[in-house]
Design an enzyme around this catalytic site. Sequence first.
Site, PDB file in Angstrom:
ATOM      1  N   CYS A 147      -1.029  -2.246   5.045  1.00  0.00           N
ATOM      2  CA  CYS A 147      -2.595  -1.908   5.266  1.00  0.00           C
ATOM      3  C   CYS A 147      -2.199  -1.856   6.345  1.00  0.00           C
ATOM      4  O   CYS A 147      -3.538  -2.017   7.395  1.00  0.00           O
ATOM      5  CB  CYS A 147      -3.175  -2.781   4.304  1.00  0.00           C
ATOM      6  SG  CYS A 147      -2.937  -2.102   2.676  1.00  0.00           S
ATOM      7  N   HIS A 193     -10.163   2.914   3.633  1.00  0.00           N
ATOM      8  CA  HIS A 193      -9.213   2.080   4.650  1.00  0.00           C
ATOM      9  C   HIS A 193      -8.338   3.212   4.463  1.00  0.00           C
ATOM     10  O   HIS A 193      -7.002   3.805   2.895  1.00  0.00           O
ATOM     11  CB  HIS A 193      -9.157   1.648   3.684  1.00  0.00           C
ATOM     12  CG  HIS A 193      -7.311   0.731   3.809  1.00  0.00           C
ATOM     13  ND1 HIS A 193      -6.818   0.679   4.869  1.00  0.00           N
ATOM     14  CD2 HIS A 193      -6.845  -0.883   2.878  1.00  0.00           C
ATOM     15  CE1 HIS A 193      -6.136  -0.116   5.103  1.00  0.00           C
ATOM     16  NE2 HIS A 193      -5.639  -0.995   3.263  1.00  0.00           N
ATOM     17  N   CYS A 199      -5.678  -8.293   4.909  1.00  0.00           N
ATOM     18  CA  CYS A 199      -4.557  -8.138   3.432  1.00  0.00           C
ATOM     19  C   CYS A 199      -3.401  -7.337   3.912  1.00  0.00           C
ATOM     20  O   CYS A 199      -3.459  -6.272   4.374  1.00  0.00           O
ATOM     21  CB  CYS A 199      -5.199  -9.043   2.619  1.00  0.00           C
ATOM     22  SG  CYS A 199      -5.856  -7.189   2.160  1.00  0.00           S
TER      23      CYS A 199
END
Length: 403
Positions: free
Chosen positions: A91, A359, A389
């Site tokens: 991510c 996202h 994160c």
Amino acid sequence: MTEAYIFDAARTPRGKGRPDGSLHEVTSMALSARLLNAMKQRNGLEGHAVEDLIWGNVTQVMEQGGCLARSAVLASDLDQAIPGVSINRFCASGLEAVNMAANQLKGGSGQAYLAGGVEMMGRVAMGSDGFAIAVDPSVAMKTYFVPQGISADIIATEYGFTREQADALAVESQRRAKQAWDEGRFAKSIVPAVDQNGLTILDRDEFMRPDTTMDSLSALKPSFKDMGEVMPGFDKVAMLKYPHLPRINHIHHAGNSSGIVDGAAAVLIGTKEWGEQMGLKPRARIRATARIGTDPTIMLTGPVPVTERILRQSGMAISDIDLFEVNEAFASVVLRFMQAFDVDPAIVNVNGGAMAMGHPLGATGAILIGTLLDELERQDKQVGYATLCVASGMGAGTIIERV
């Protein structure tokens, strides 16, 4: 040491990551190339104007495989002398691309970089590249592997966050995102997505659900309860790792978790001297970067230790930072960050986040940098911090300062 400056940041709107999403017809390479063309036009990037394209994308298979970064350069109007490298820190890939570019400049390698990333989650499904920590028993058993949603629920359980707190944060994210779009706060950085004929197919984030309420969210069932409690029973795995927890409180669902979307984002980073040669004015400098590994079972707490690390390394305090972008992978991630540092929610994700707008894995970190910079300028603030994160237990962060 050479300073690294941000001269421009842009992104596409985020489309729903499914077959009926507006960007579904566009490949990752094509969307990247069109965004790179916009960056070239906005900044006059003729010839071998930048050292490299550092491009994050997480699921590097099929049309997103084979060094997508280089393919995007060749598909764009950039000079073929500009190479390209694809990177994957899950991510945080888009943010890591920015950080790598900045640190290359600070180390004296080159004068300018394009950095960012892309993810077309509706075309190349998350997880379709395999995931050793999940499927190889030799590491899965050692690390007490559980899926991310279970990890988010472990955070909620460990730190005492309720379903109501998570839902309230999600409703507020939707409200802020709508306000930001209504007030044109993203206008400076949005590059509308076009089809192969040059016709606009999306000019606004389409995942948003501004009519979301506490009542509507309360009707949603927890997404990870069955996989935790029934089959394959990941709650028992988690409680082997954390025996002090009598049970896992499953509070996350589609409404208070990040949305699956398509999108791309780019940041132009260079030295002060390069900017003067190009006639470009720097908007901010990248003051510090950091990354860290964390507990792989709870997995998503990385923003806390990486923030502690970047503050320590930069000699700063949390009070020195005016605005925060903390990726809304799950509500508990942001709640834990604010709890750990006693940060005022009013300065965290001011324009909403991934729970409202989605996202796109490889692009999100670069999106956060652009959103943060625009908001610092809008509010006439000086210092901002972006953090995410990261799957399998990592964290990444970047401090920027307006100039």
